[in-house]
Write a protein that holds these residues in place. Structure first.
Motif, PDB file in Angstrom:
ATOM      1  N   PRO A  84      -5.383   3.053   0.681  1.00 14.65           N
ATOM      2  CA  PRO A  84      -5.573   1.798   1.418  1.00 14.65           C
ATOM      3  C   PRO A  84      -6.623   2.001   2.524  1.00 14.65           C
ATOM      4  CG  PRO A  84      -3.223   2.403   1.307  1.00 14.65           C
ATOM      5  CD  PRO A  84      -4.011   3.595   0.861  1.00 14.65           C
ATOM      6  N   SER A  85      -7.379   0.962   2.826  1.00 14.80           N
ATOM      7  CA  SER A  85      -8.421   1.031   3.873  1.00 14.80           C
ATOM      8  C   SER A  85      -9.324   2.236   3.657  1.00 14.80           C
ATOM      9  CB  SER A  85      -7.804   1.095   5.272  1.00 14.80           C
ATOM     10  OG  SER A  85      -7.029  -0.041   5.517  1.00 14.80           O
ATOM     11  N   THR A 100       1.047  16.383   7.337  1.00 19.09           N
ATOM     12  CA  THR A 100       0.770  14.988   7.673  1.00 19.09           C
ATOM     13  C   THR A 100       1.970  14.124   7.334  1.00 19.09           C
ATOM     14  OG1 THR A 100      -1.565  15.327   7.145  1.00 19.09           O
ATOM     15  CG2 THR A 100      -0.800  13.034   7.282  1.00 19.09           C
ATOM     16  N   GLY A 144       2.224  10.453   6.984  1.00 23.67           N
ATOM     17  CA  GLY A 144       1.328   9.286   6.958  1.00 23.67           C
ATOM     18  C   GLY A 144       2.064   7.994   6.691  1.00 23.67           C
ATOM     19  N   HIS A 145       3.245   8.098   6.134  1.00 22.52           N
ATOM     20  CA  HIS A 145       4.049   6.916   5.782  1.00 22.52           C
ATOM     21  C   HIS A 145       5.378   6.990   6.508  1.00 22.52           C
ATOM     22  CE1 HIS A 145       6.556   4.184   3.477  1.00 22.52           C
ATOM     23  NE2 HIS A 145       7.359   5.196   3.191  1.00 22.52           N
ATOM     24  N   LEU A 146       5.751   5.917   7.166  1.00 19.76           N
ATOM     25  CA  LEU A 146       7.086   5.841   7.792  1.00 19.76           C
ATOM     26  C   LEU A 146       7.551   4.403   7.736  1.00 19.76           C
ATOM     27  CD1 LEU A 146       8.443   7.653  10.879  1.00 19.76           C
ATOM     28  CD2 LEU A 146       8.879   5.238  10.592  1.00 19.76           C
ATOM     29  N   SER A 176       7.169  10.230   4.752  1.00 20.60           N
ATOM     30  CA  SER A 176       6.563  11.171   3.819  1.00 20.60           C
ATOM     31  C   SER A 176       6.115  12.412   4.574  1.00 20.60           C
ATOM     32  CB  SER A 176       5.335  10.517   3.168  1.00 20.60           C
ATOM     33  OG  SER A 176       4.360  10.236   4.148  1.00 20.60           O
ATOM     34  N   HIS A 186     -10.943   8.933   3.848  1.00 24.00           N
ATOM     35  CA  HIS A 186      -9.771   8.039   3.830  1.00 24.00           C
ATOM     36  C   HIS A 186      -9.855   7.070   5.001  1.00 24.00           C
ATOM     37  CE1 HIS A 186      -6.930  10.508   1.022  1.00 24.00           C
ATOM     38  NE2 HIS A 186      -8.135  10.339   0.523  1.00 24.00           N
ATOM     39  N   VAL A 228       3.361   1.598  10.593  1.00 27.61           N
ATOM     40  CA  VAL A 228       2.262   2.558  10.578  1.00 27.61           C
ATOM     41  C   VAL A 228       1.146   2.005   9.695  1.00 27.61           C
ATOM     42  CG1 VAL A 228       1.642   4.884   9.861  1.00 27.61           C
ATOM     43  CG2 VAL A 228       3.875   4.465  10.846  1.00 27.61           C
ATOM     44  N   PRO A 280      -2.719   3.166   7.850  1.00 29.77           N
ATOM     45  CA  PRO A 280      -2.500   2.356   6.650  1.00 29.77           C
ATOM     46  C   PRO A 280      -1.219   2.681   5.916  1.00 29.77           C
ATOM     47  CG  PRO A 280      -4.130   4.037   6.195  1.00 29.77           C
ATOM     48  CD  PRO A 280      -3.778   4.179   7.649  1.00 29.77           C
ATOM     49  N   ASP A 281      -0.398   3.609   6.392  1.00 29.31           N
ATOM     50  CA  ASP A 281       0.927   3.844   5.822  1.00 29.31           C
ATOM     51  C   ASP A 281       0.859   4.448   4.418  1.00 29.31           C
ATOM     52  OD1 ASP A 281       3.709   3.839   6.061  1.00 29.31           O
ATOM     53  OD2 ASP A 281       3.907   1.897   5.076  1.00 29.31           O
ATOM     54  N   ALA A 282       0.071   5.467   4.247  1.00 34.69           N
ATOM     55  CA  ALA A 282      -0.033   6.138   2.942  1.00 34.69           C
ATOM     56  C   ALA A 282       0.259   7.625   3.117  1.00 34.69           C
ATOM     57  CB  ALA A 282      -1.420   5.934   2.337  1.00 34.69           C
ATOM     58  N   VAL A 283       0.864   8.201   2.077  1.00 38.78           N
ATOM     59  CA  VAL A 283       1.303   9.595   2.095  1.00 38.78           C
ATOM     60  C   VAL A 283       0.172  10.546   2.480  1.00 38.78           C
ATOM     61  CG1 VAL A 283       2.116  11.449   0.580  1.00 38.78           C
ATOM     62  CG2 VAL A 283       3.072   9.147   0.366  1.00 38.78           C
ATOM     63  N   VAL A 296      -2.797   9.852   4.052  1.00 34.64           N
ATOM     64  CA  VAL A 296      -3.733   9.369   5.070  1.00 34.64           C
ATOM     65  C   VAL A 296      -3.084   9.518   6.442  1.00 34.64           C
ATOM     66  CG1 VAL A 296      -5.188   7.464   5.834  1.00 34.64           C
ATOM     67  CG2 VAL A 296      -4.556   7.639   3.412  1.00 34.64           C
ATOM     68  N   ILE A 297      -3.787  10.178   7.355  1.00 34.33           N
ATOM     69  CA  ILE A 297      -3.329  10.257   8.741  1.00 34.33           C
ATOM     70  C   ILE A 297      -3.212   8.835   9.285  1.00 34.33           C
ATOM     71  CG2 ILE A 297      -4.019  10.990  11.066  1.00 34.33           C
ATOM     72  CD1 ILE A 297      -5.624  13.255   9.632  1.00 34.33           C
ATOM     73  N   ALA A 298      -2.143   8.559  10.017  1.00 40.15           N
ATOM     74  CA  ALA A 298      -1.937   7.215  10.566  1.00 40.15           C
ATOM     75  C   ALA A 298      -3.006   6.903  11.604  1.00 40.15           C
ATOM     76  CB  ALA A 298      -0.551   7.104  11.190  1.00 40.15           C
TER      77      ALA A 298
END
Lengths: 449, 449
Positions: free
Chosen positions: A95-96, A270, A272-274, A291, A406, B276, B278-281, B283-285
């Motif tokens: 994403p993004s 990392t 990155g997802h919560l 994650s 990313h 969060v 982009p909220d992906a496993v 990708v750093i938030a």
């Protein structure tokens, strides 16, 4: 100075054209406001496959979409039916996303095949290009689905994976026009290939810091990914401390501890997802799901730190009256690039560097020796990890601004892409020369036998 | 022993009937799987208003829905047009709610009006019941919208608040069939009321720990709510530590620190919402947004801790190369229950306690003196806080199992509800007796003047 794309020679696909194609692919996105998001088996996936197929055919290849939705193309070698050198990367995104991660590799591969086909060169192997449909795992949480289908390491358990809308991978296949029962048809044999080469942006700061456009990848760090669920009890936000079992407070303490444990062990971690449930301003979180992506140079170090993290999670949750459950969603061992393909990538970089230096010398009268190719460890995962189950792998990294990936700010220069195309073409030709020499040696050995 | 609902007397609305109505309202939910979620200006809101209106009419009241979607009913006193004693609470819920928070207060109020109307008692004031449409703020993030409309403290800025689907409060009004331009018609005058009484579950553990069914509220803790946004930079999960600006890592450190600062100052702090991007496993938030609900016995203590939290946020973010922005979404000063209404609630609890004790004595031959009513600080916010702008307030708390609220496990016993109905009725009658005595005293004073 900037190396203009036009200097790459007439009749050859220019860096400028490759970057234009990156821009065109970036318009195929499910996200609003110019953001890029393109996931596996989506309408955007179909659209970019069609574009890539057209460019492959323009380059002289025959094309097909395989049983996993990967877009493929093939240019025969000196004789039809030879094993192929596979060139590729992926067209899906996070994403993004930026517009180069994966995409630059696919388009560089097509451009290099186009150059070689245009040059009328008869290689001792065929060339195949693959645009993988899923590397990031954005939609179904499990990465490398496209390359694992090709490598024959697909797992039937994946069919039940669901996306955010609850669609199973199985249903997504049929919605995309693919037959889940035919998935094994995507699996290729080791005998089909002489090797795999991938161009990718570095996604790290090393090349920029060393003022180098290109680098050779030595190996790809292994990653393990986990889904961690901490369960407490939802309750009114006026509940006194003595009666709280706050899942988000526990998760926050765990995330801080994960950072400390990983950093101390020189690993990268990392979260990155919560996601929090029920996720309301005036309700204590009853559940927090997050994650963890854990990667390091050595698998054993990474696994040891994971054990520390598991113990820490149990300790924090016990102290807070919480429950923790962990589920591994992805595990990839470190993948090593073969000496032979590291050699041809390095040779390609040297050729491209000499060409660039000679142009600089001619233009600026400043002879500037090309530096030795640098070897890099990739902390990012790549399709090459999956393909390594099938054939030997090699990777060429291209400098990206600030090491940023990313993210919409992902950026490369046209001059660097021009050198990457030259180096990638030279690497393919170096492999061909080595193979031909190898074949001649084989023949000589046979003759003397 | 359990006090059966039947013992509350023939011809009177029983606790059992009130609990049945709670169960019926719980079926009006937008959430699947038997979970309860009912938000402001939703179809479920309209459905429960219609049910409540029917029960109000059955109790002898005239009914109307006000300009903010609050369901109202009125029973005249000794003569038509007298100022009213307002009884009420709310019918909206948090996500994954229980079935008593707010709802029990509305249904208790209707039941008590029904009893008094059935008793043919002529009170020196009218009785009004209000079922507020929004107390929790679940849909638009700002709480007490219903009671603030009635109190005349509505803010025009709220019209632009949006729900998760992007619908503005303004559009939600018109979708519900309300006219935003008429909102001031919902505002009542101080002269309309002699006071406000509210029954509510405790949402805390004190009554259960003291083995008491009921308690008098002394005051309601003031709450401030904030939306906190931490911005870093999204990036690949392989990015080295030196190049990370991880918004979720910063938010996690902040949440742990908020907990410590609030606990040390004997305040309650809750981070119930966190998102969060982009909220992906992998990708750093790049951004983390979270809520803070901060409440305490004294406004000054709470405000002092908020200053500490703000300084801590700045410090953590500066150290991590992050940016922090805070936005206050709600602020309510502590609200104090008047001496007079605390007195009538306490009197009501004593009457109900004596009745229950006399029943126990008759049945079990175990005379058991009713304990003194206990006074409680409410850490939860209530509609009474908004109504306090208009008239004096009093609240009666009912024990709830384990102090649990804002959770499907929210639970009350029929025996406790039976005592609450008796106590609430007795409180209304005590106020009437006091008013009559006051009026007689006024008249005597006037006569002697």
């Amino acid at each position: 100075m900037t190396l203009p794309a036009e200097t790459t020679g007439s009749g050859r696909t220019t860096a400028s054209a490759v970057l234009d194609r990156c821009d065109e692919l970036a318009t195929h996105s499910s996200a609003p406001d110019g953001l890029i998001e393109r996931v596996y088996l989506s309408p955007e996936h179909a659209a970019v496959n069609a574009l890539a197929a057209g460019w492959m055919r323009d380059a002289g290849m025959t094309t097909w979409q395989d049983a996993a939705g990967n877009q493929c193309g093939r240019l025969e070698g000196a004789t039809p039916g030879l094993p192929a050198l596979l060139l590729g990367s992926h067209l899906d995104t996070v994403p993004s996303a930026g517009r180069y991660d994966g995409i630059l590799g696919v388009l560089s591969a097509i451009a290099v095949v186009e150059r070689i086909a245009a040059g009328g060169c008869s290689l001792p192997f065929a060339l195949e290009v693959v645009a993988f449909g899923d590397e990031e795992g954005t939609r179904f949480g499990t990465a490398l689905l496209g390359s694992r289908a090709l490598a024959g390491t697909w797992l039937d358990a994946w069919w039940e994976l669901t996306d955010d809308a609850g669609t199973t991978l199985h249903d997504a296949f049929t919605d995309f026009g693919l037959d889940p029962a035919a998935i094994t048809a995507a699996a290729r044999s080791s005998n089909d290939f002489v090797g795999y080469l991938e161009v990718h942006i570095e996604q790290g700061p090393v090349l920029e810091e060393r003022d180098l456009p290109l680098g050779v990848v030595s190996s790809i760090a292994g990653a393990r990914r986990f889904q961690i669920t901490i369960t407490g009890k939802a309750g009114h936000s006026g509940t006194p401390w003595s009666h709280r079992r706050d899942a988000l407070a526990g998760a926050s303490e765990a995330i801080v501890a994960i950072e400390r444990l990983a950093r101390d062990a020189d690993l990268i971690a990392t979260v990155g997802h919560l996601e929090v449930f029920p996720d309301a301003v005036n309700v204590i979180a009853g559940r927090a799901e997050f994650s963890l992506d854990l990667r390091g140079r050595f698998d054993a170090d990474r696994d040891a730190v994971w054990q520390q993290i598991e113990a820490m999670l149990e300790e924090i949750c016990a102290a807070r009256g919480l429950h923790v459950a962990v589920h591994q969603t992805h595990a990839a061992p470190a993948a090593h690039c073969s000496d032979r393909l590291r050699g041809v990538i390095a040779a390609g970089i040297e050729v491209a560097g000499l060409e660039a230096a000679s142009i600089r010398a001619a233009e600026d009268d400043e002879p500037d020796p090309a530096p030795e190719p640098v070897e890099l460890l990739s902390m990012a995962g790549h399709d090459a990890m999956a393909v390594a189950h099938l054939t030997e792998i090699g990777m060429l990294f291209v400098r990206c601004a600030g090491g940023v990936s990313h993210h919409p700010d992902e950026s490369v220069t046209e001059a660097d892409v021009a050198q990457a195309l030259d180096a990638f073409e030279a690497a393919v030709l170096a492999l061909a020369a080595g193979s031909a020499a190898g074949s001649a040696a084989d023949r000589a050995a046979e003759d003397s036998a």
